[in-house]
Design a protein around this motif. Structure first.
Motif, PDB file in Angstrom:
ATOM      1  N   TYR A 132      -2.851   3.883  -3.396  1.00 24.92           N
ATOM      2  CA  TYR A 132      -2.618   2.688  -4.182  1.00 24.92           C
ATOM      3  C   TYR A 132      -2.611   1.336  -3.474  1.00 24.92           C
ATOM      4  O   TYR A 132      -1.997   1.289  -2.362  1.00 24.92           O
ATOM      5  CB  TYR A 132      -1.267   2.990  -5.008  1.00 24.92           C
ATOM      6  N   LEU A 133      -2.981   0.452  -4.074  1.00 24.93           N
ATOM      7  CA  LEU A 133      -2.632  -1.109  -3.617  1.00 24.93           C
ATOM      8  C   LEU A 133      -2.312  -2.028  -4.521  1.00 24.93           C
ATOM      9  O   LEU A 133      -2.756  -2.387  -5.482  1.00 24.93           O
ATOM     10  CB  LEU A 133      -4.212  -1.758  -3.028  1.00 24.93           C
ATOM     11  N   GLN A 134      -0.787  -2.237  -4.522  1.00 27.33           N
ATOM     12  CA  GLN A 134      -0.229  -3.241  -5.481  1.00 27.33           C
ATOM     13  C   GLN A 134      -0.350  -4.647  -5.085  1.00 27.33           C
ATOM     14  O   GLN A 134       0.159  -4.712  -3.893  1.00 27.33           O
ATOM     15  CB  GLN A 134       1.270  -2.741  -5.698  1.00 27.33           C
ATOM     16  N   MET A 135      -1.036  -5.310  -5.902  1.00 25.96           N
ATOM     17  CA  MET A 135      -1.157  -6.676  -5.375  1.00 25.96           C
ATOM     18  C   MET A 135      -0.217  -7.658  -6.355  1.00 25.96           C
ATOM     19  O   MET A 135      -0.588  -7.682  -7.635  1.00 25.96           O
ATOM     20  CB  MET A 135      -2.704  -6.894  -5.448  1.00 25.96           C
ATOM     21  N   ASN A 136       0.749  -8.265  -5.818  1.00 21.65           N
ATOM     22  CA  ASN A 136       1.425  -9.246  -6.824  1.00 21.65           C
ATOM     23  C   ASN A 136       1.187 -10.552  -6.280  1.00 21.65           C
ATOM     24  O   ASN A 136       0.532 -10.978  -5.222  1.00 21.65           O
ATOM     25  CB  ASN A 136       2.992  -8.980  -6.491  1.00 21.65           C
ATOM     26  N   SER A 137       1.629 -11.719  -7.094  1.00 24.73           N
ATOM     27  CA  SER A 137       1.483 -12.838  -6.681  1.00 24.73           C
ATOM     28  C   SER A 137       0.060 -13.407  -6.367  1.00 24.73           C
ATOM     29  O   SER A 137      -0.372 -14.223  -5.254  1.00 24.73           O
ATOM     30  CB  SER A 137       2.280 -13.376  -5.653  1.00 24.73           C
ATOM     31  N   LEU A 138      -0.885 -12.944  -7.177  1.00 20.40           N
ATOM     32  CA  LEU A 138      -2.187 -13.125  -6.680  1.00 20.40           C
ATOM     33  C   LEU A 138      -2.699 -14.582  -6.896  1.00 20.40           C
ATOM     34  O   LEU A 138      -2.094 -15.127  -7.745  1.00 20.40           O
ATOM     35  CB  LEU A 138      -3.072 -12.173  -7.730  1.00 20.40           C
ATOM     36  N   ILE A 178       0.803  -1.188   0.141  1.00 21.94           N
ATOM     37  CA  ILE A 178      -0.096  -0.096  -0.198  1.00 21.94           C
ATOM     38  C   ILE A 178       0.917   1.345  -0.095  1.00 21.94           C
ATOM     39  O   ILE A 178       2.097   1.418   0.743  1.00 21.94           O
ATOM     40  CB  ILE A 178      -0.977  -0.008   1.255  1.00 21.94           C
ATOM     41  N   SER A 179       0.403   2.165  -0.735  1.00 23.15           N
ATOM     42  CA  SER A 179       1.129   3.565  -0.905  1.00 23.15           C
ATOM     43  C   SER A 179       0.233   4.649  -1.239  1.00 23.15           C
ATOM     44  O   SER A 179      -0.846   4.365  -1.469  1.00 23.15           O
ATOM     45  CB  SER A 179       2.429   3.576  -1.992  1.00 23.15           C
ATOM     46  N   ARG A 180       0.632   5.875  -0.751  1.00 22.30           N
ATOM     47  CA  ARG A 180      -0.342   6.907  -0.906  1.00 22.30           C
ATOM     48  C   ARG A 180       0.661   8.160  -1.602  1.00 22.30           C
ATOM     49  O   ARG A 180       2.015   8.463  -1.116  1.00 22.30           O
ATOM     50  CB  ARG A 180      -0.689   7.410   0.490  1.00 22.30           C
ATOM     51  N   ASP A 181      -0.192   8.954  -2.191  1.00 23.80           N
ATOM     52  CA  ASP A 181       0.606  10.113  -2.937  1.00 23.80           C
ATOM     53  C   ASP A 181      -0.368  11.414  -2.549  1.00 23.80           C
ATOM     54  O   ASP A 181      -1.378  11.603  -2.630  1.00 23.80           O
ATOM     55  CB  ASP A 181       0.519  10.157  -4.585  1.00 23.80           C
ATOM     56  N   ASN A 182       0.098  11.988  -1.307  1.00 22.93           N
ATOM     57  CA  ASN A 182      -0.486  12.873  -0.703  1.00 22.93           C
ATOM     58  C   ASN A 182      -0.668  14.149  -1.532  1.00 22.93           C
ATOM     59  O   ASN A 182      -1.756  14.688  -1.400  1.00 22.93           O
ATOM     60  CB  ASN A 182       0.205  13.588   0.531  1.00 22.93           C
ATOM     61  N   ALA A 183      -0.020  14.471  -2.580  1.00 25.40           N
ATOM     62  CA  ALA A 183      -0.240  15.696  -3.434  1.00 25.40           C
ATOM     63  C   ALA A 183      -1.455  15.118  -4.158  1.00 25.40           C
ATOM     64  O   ALA A 183      -2.239  16.386  -4.670  1.00 25.40           O
ATOM     65  CB  ALA A 183       0.917  15.571  -4.200  1.00 25.40           C
ATOM     66  N   LYS A 184      -1.831  14.072  -4.378  1.00 24.06           N
ATOM     67  CA  LYS A 184      -2.867  13.712  -5.241  1.00 24.06           C
ATOM     68  C   LYS A 184      -3.943  13.154  -4.353  1.00 24.06           C
ATOM     69  O   LYS A 184      -5.001  12.828  -4.952  1.00 24.06           O
ATOM     70  CB  LYS A 184      -2.485  12.502  -6.353  1.00 24.06           C
ATOM     71  N   ASN A 185      -3.777  13.138  -3.173  1.00 20.27           N
ATOM     72  CA  ASN A 185      -5.040  12.346  -2.205  1.00 20.27           C
ATOM     73  C   ASN A 185      -5.389  10.849  -2.761  1.00 20.27           C
ATOM     74  O   ASN A 185      -6.452  10.719  -2.742  1.00 20.27           O
ATOM     75  CB  ASN A 185      -6.196  13.500  -2.184  1.00 20.27           C
TER      76      ASN A 185
END
Length: 121
Positions: free
Chosen positions: A77-83, A67-74
């Motif tokens: 994101y959730l990057q999901m690998n090895s689903l 999980i990550s966030r871009d505060n400038a864009k409010n």
């Protein structure tokens, strides 16, 4: 408003990235999280990120999801690998007015409409 995007159909072992954009004057200072719910199952904590205290993950996704966030864009994101097939669910974006993450959905006041993630085996 917490619209979520990025869901879809992916093969096992593949990746997807979900995104969720928060609106409002305090959007950059809320804790944002992802939950998921599979048919017939209870809602499950996936991950959450605070604007100041870092991120936490559910046990079933540790090491695979980020999980990550871009505060400038409010935006979060959730990057999901090895689903795998057990990741198939509707994924919901949520927000709470706190500087700390929390694994319980009851701690989140604002919710998005959800986006479907389907993993085929």
């Amino acid at each position: 408003q917490l619209p979520a995007f990025g869901g879809g159909l992916v093969q096992a072992g593949g990746s997807l990235r979900l995104s969720c954009a928060a609106s409002g004057r305090s959007a950059s200072r809320v804790t944002m999280g992802w939950f998921r719910q599979a048919p017939g199952k209870e809602q499950e904590f996936v991950a959450a990120v605070s604007w100041i205290s870092g991120s936490t993950y559910g046990d079933s996704v540790k090491g695979r999801f980020t999980i990550s966030r871009d505060n400038a864009k409010n935006t979060v994101y959730l990057q999901m690998n090895s689903l795998n097939s057990e990741d198939t669910a509707v994924y919901y974006c949520a927000a709470r007015l706190s500087t700390y993450t929390a694994p319980s959905p009851k701690e989140y006041r604002y919710w998005g409409q959800g986006t479907q993630v389907t993993v085929s085996s």
